[in-house]
Design a protein around this motif. Structure first.
Motif, PDB file in Angstrom:
ATOM      1  N   ARG A 168       0.794  -1.234   0.000  1.00 49.03           N
ATOM      2  CA  ARG A 168       0.000   0.000   0.000  1.00 49.03           C
ATOM      3  C   ARG A 168       0.822   1.277   0.000  1.00 49.03           C
ATOM      4  N   HIS A 169       2.131   1.142  -0.119  1.00 48.16           N
ATOM      5  CA  HIS A 169       2.857   2.400  -0.204  1.00 48.16           C
ATOM      6  C   HIS A 169       2.741   2.905  -1.626  1.00 48.16           C
ATOM      7  N   PRO A 170       2.832   4.173  -1.930  1.00 50.71           N
ATOM      8  CA  PRO A 170       2.984   5.280  -1.011  1.00 50.71           C
ATOM      9  C   PRO A 170       1.649   6.010  -0.905  1.00 50.71           C
ATOM     10  N   GLU A 171       0.971   5.861   0.234  1.00 44.87           N
ATOM     11  CA  GLU A 171      -0.374   6.437   0.373  1.00 44.87           C
ATOM     12  C   GLU A 171      -0.353   7.957   0.378  1.00 44.87           C
ATOM     13  N   ASP A 172       0.816   8.566   0.670  1.00 44.44           N
ATOM     14  CA  ASP A 172       0.862  10.042   0.671  1.00 44.44           C
ATOM     15  C   ASP A 172       0.576  10.584  -0.737  1.00 44.44           C
ATOM     16  N   VAL A 173       1.049   9.865  -1.751  1.00 40.31           N
ATOM     17  CA  VAL A 173       0.810  10.308  -3.135  1.00 40.31           C
ATOM     18  C   VAL A 173      -0.673  10.125  -3.474  1.00 40.31           C
ATOM     19  N   LEU A 174      -1.237   8.986  -3.061  1.00 37.39           N
ATOM     20  CA  LEU A 174      -2.667   8.751  -3.310  1.00 37.39           C
ATOM     21  C   LEU A 174      -3.513   9.847  -2.648  1.00 37.39           C
ATOM     22  N   LYS A 175      -3.204  10.174  -1.413  1.00 43.67           N
ATOM     23  CA  LYS A 175      -3.962  11.219  -0.685  1.00 43.67           C
ATOM     24  C   LYS A 175      -3.856  12.558  -1.414  1.00 43.67           C
ATOM     25  N   ALA A 176      -2.660  12.881  -1.899  1.00 44.04           N
ATOM     26  CA  ALA A 176      -2.471  14.149  -2.623  1.00 44.04           C
ATOM     27  C   ALA A 176      -3.295  14.138  -3.914  1.00 44.04           C
ATOM     28  N   CYS A 177      -3.325  13.003  -4.588  1.00 43.69           N
ATOM     29  CA  CYS A 177      -4.105  12.892  -5.831  1.00 43.69           C
ATOM     30  C   CYS A 177      -5.590  13.137  -5.537  1.00 43.69           C
ATOM     31  N   GLU A 178      -6.073  12.555  -4.430  1.00 47.11           N
ATOM     32  CA  GLU A 178      -7.484  12.750  -4.059  1.00 47.11           C
ATOM     33  C   GLU A 178      -7.773  14.228  -3.843  1.00 47.11           C
ATOM     34  N   LYS A 179      -6.879  14.874  -3.110  1.00 47.02           N
ATOM     35  CA  LYS A 179      -7.079  16.294  -2.773  1.00 47.02           C
ATOM     36  C   LYS A 179      -7.067  17.158  -4.039  1.00 47.02           C
ATOM     37  N   LEU A 180      -6.230  16.771  -4.976  1.00 51.21           N
ATOM     38  CA  LEU A 180      -6.035  17.608  -6.171  1.00 51.21           C
ATOM     39  C   LEU A 180      -6.924  17.173  -7.343  1.00 51.21           C
ATOM     40  N   GLY A 181      -7.664  16.078  -7.189  1.00 51.40           N
ATOM     41  CA  GLY A 181      -8.491  15.577  -8.286  1.00 51.40           C
ATOM     42  C   GLY A 181      -7.657  15.010  -9.424  1.00 51.40           C
ATOM     43  N   ILE A 182      -6.533  14.372  -9.066  1.00 51.06           N
ATOM     44  CA  ILE A 182      -5.641  13.740 -10.053  1.00 51.06           C
ATOM     45  C   ILE A 182      -5.935  12.233 -10.052  1.00 51.06           C
ATOM     46  N   ALA A 183      -6.057  11.632 -11.230  1.00 49.09           N
ATOM     47  CA  ALA A 183      -6.321  10.183 -11.288  1.00 49.09           C
ATOM     48  C   ALA A 183      -5.099   9.421 -10.768  1.00 49.09           C
ATOM     49  N   PHE A 184      -5.343   8.355  -9.996  1.00 47.27           N
ATOM     50  CA  PHE A 184      -4.255   7.518  -9.474  1.00 47.27           C
ATOM     51  C   PHE A 184      -4.387   6.141 -10.117  1.00 47.27           C
ATOM     52  N   LEU A 185      -3.372   5.751 -10.884  1.00 43.23           N
ATOM     53  CA  LEU A 185      -3.392   4.474 -11.614  1.00 43.23           C
ATOM     54  C   LEU A 185      -2.477   3.489 -10.893  1.00 43.23           C
ATOM     55  N   PRO A 186      -3.055   2.571 -10.111  1.00 47.19           N
ATOM     56  CA  PRO A 186      -2.192   1.642  -9.391  1.00 47.19           C
ATOM     57  C   PRO A 186      -1.683   0.556 -10.335  1.00 47.19           C
ATOM     58  N   TRP A 187      -0.363   0.507 -10.550  1.00 49.07           N
ATOM     59  CA  TRP A 187       0.121  -0.611 -11.366  1.00 49.07           C
ATOM     60  C   TRP A 187       0.420  -1.793 -10.452  1.00 49.07           C
ATOM     61  N   TYR A 188       0.458  -2.979 -11.043  1.00 50.96           N
ATOM     62  CA  TYR A 188       0.501  -4.222 -10.247  1.00 50.96           C
ATOM     63  C   TYR A 188      -0.757  -4.328  -9.388  1.00 50.96           C
ATOM     64  N   PRO A 189      -1.953  -4.022  -9.927  1.00 52.75           N
ATOM     65  CA  PRO A 189      -3.151  -4.019  -9.073  1.00 52.75           C
ATOM     66  C   PRO A 189      -3.439  -5.390  -8.471  1.00 52.75           C
ATOM     67  N   LEU A 190      -2.944  -6.449  -9.132  1.00 56.90           N
ATOM     68  CA  LEU A 190      -3.130  -7.795  -8.571  1.00 56.90           C
ATOM     69  C   LEU A 190      -1.827  -8.291  -7.935  1.00 56.90           C
ATOM     70  N   GLY A 191      -0.881  -7.372  -7.787  1.00 52.98           N
ATOM     71  CA  GLY A 191       0.420  -7.766  -7.225  1.00 52.98           C
ATOM     72  C   GLY A 191       1.052  -8.859  -8.069  1.00 52.98           C
ATOM     73  N   ASP A 192       0.805  -8.799  -9.376  1.00 49.34           N
ATOM     74  CA  ASP A 192       1.285  -9.830 -10.300  1.00 49.34           C
ATOM     75  C   ASP A 192       0.849 -11.221  -9.831  1.00 49.34           C
ATOM     76  N   GLY A 193      -0.350 -11.289  -9.265  1.00 53.62           N
ATOM     77  CA  GLY A 193      -0.887 -12.589  -8.834  1.00 53.62           C
ATOM     78  C   GLY A 193      -0.857 -12.779  -7.324  1.00 53.62           C
TER      79      GLY A 193
END
Ligand SMILES: NC(=O)c1ccc[n+]([C@@H]2O[C@H](COP(=O)([O-])OP(=O)(O)OC[C@H]3O[C@@H](n4cnc5c(N)ncnc54)[C@H](OP(=O)(O)O)[C@@H]3O)[C@@H](O)[C@H]2O)c1
Length: 274
Positions: free
Chosen positions: A184-209
């Motif tokens: 779940r790192h780095p949540e600070d970037v995700l939080k900033a994206c939420e505040k700024l209305g920036i899309a956050f694209l998590p890569w490895y969403p399945l953790g490569d399995g």
């Protein structure tokens, strides 16, 4: 009806599709192993509602972008393609940051040509290059936007500090960082994206399995009569309204399963357990 998220002024459905895997090669090297299958997976992804595709100059290299153009051009009006620049692939297994302005400009010309576009929808810096001042790399993306060769600029693999640095140079509409239920790192970037209305694209969403083997994910999946992949993706969707997961696969069956995540509803209790 799938939920949507803004990537700049493009409204796209959440889930998107990570097109790195359509080449069917573990090293993401060379042309698609099975071109007919790659075409089928890309078209089926769009049919199932994924109207944001993620690719990069370095996938293949170059063959990833070519596969998208081959399968999808002329593009449906609502299909948004995000590509990336700034990685060198000297051989399979190597992904070397190269953020020199000359490399980025070469990537831009190549991506426009391979994707058969006059203006890229979303152009992302794949990763900061420690050998090149970050501002210098971002400056090339800003120039391209000013020149009308790219509509929107995004970043990938950045820290909060780098996101802030880049935003002083050019409007940033998306950040693509590694993020999944087990990482779940780095949540600070995700939080900033939420505040700024920036899309956050998590890569490895399945953790490569790896997310599929998570005990809690498996328990919730069993309870909801869903699959672990669907629960791992539904968790991402529930986590934040700016989240735009881009799961990747070269399998139609996995694609159909993953897209089914949009109908899985996790309760507060499920979220707390996960
Ligand atoms: N910005 C970056 O630095 C960066 C780095 C890596 C990836 N990306 C982007 O992020 C996208 C997603 O990342 P990713 O593809 O590496 O990771 P991922 O989506 O977490 O995992 C993909 C892997 O999981 C398998 N898989 C997919 N769906 C499955 C299912 N339902 N059940 C079982 N296995 C399943 C796939 O194999 P099968 O083909 O057999 O289904 C593939 O090996 C990529 O396609 C790419 O666009 C970006």
């Amino acid at each position: 009806m799938m939920q949507a998220v803004l990537v700049g002024d493009f409204k796209v459905n959440r889930l998107g599709f990570g097109a790195m895997r359509v080449l069917g090669s573990p090293d993401v090297w060379g042309p698609p192993k099975d071109p007919a299958n790659a075409r089928k997976v890309l078209r089926r992804a769009y049919e199932l509602g994924a109207n944001f595709f993620d690719t990069a100059e370095s996938y293949g290299p170059q063959t990833g972008e070519m596969a998208i153009a081959e399968a999808m051009h002329p593009y449906p009006k609502d299909l948004v393609i995000g590509t990336k620049c700034g990685l060198l692939r000297p051989k399979p297994g190597r992904w070397d940051p190269d953020g020199r302005p000359e490399k980025l400009r070469k990537d831009l010309a190549g991506s426009l040509k391979r994707l058969r576009l006059d203006c890229l929808h979303l152009w992302q810096l794949h990763a900061p290059d420690p050998k090149v001042p970050f501002e210098e790399s971002v400056g090339v993306l800003a120039d391209a936007r000013r020149e009308g060769k790219v509509r929107h600029v995004g970043l990938s693999n950045v820290t909060l500090r780098q996101l802030e640095q880049a935003r002083r140079i050019v409007p940033i509409v998306s950040v693509q960082n590694r993020y999944n239920i087990g990482d779940r790192h780095p949540e600070d970037v995700l939080k900033a994206c939420e505040k700024l209305g920036i899309a956050f694209l998590p890569w490895y969403p399945l953790g490569d399995g790896a997310a599929l083997k998570n005990r809690k994910v498996k328990e919730v999946a069993k309870k909801l009569e869903a699959t672990p992949a669907q629960v791992a993706l539904a968790w991402l969707l529930a986590k934040s309204p700016v989240m735009l997961p881009i799961p990747g696969t070269s399998s139609i069956a996995h694609l159909e399963e993953n897209m089914g995540a949009t109908s899985v509803r996790l309760s507060d209790e499920d979220m707390a357990a996960l």
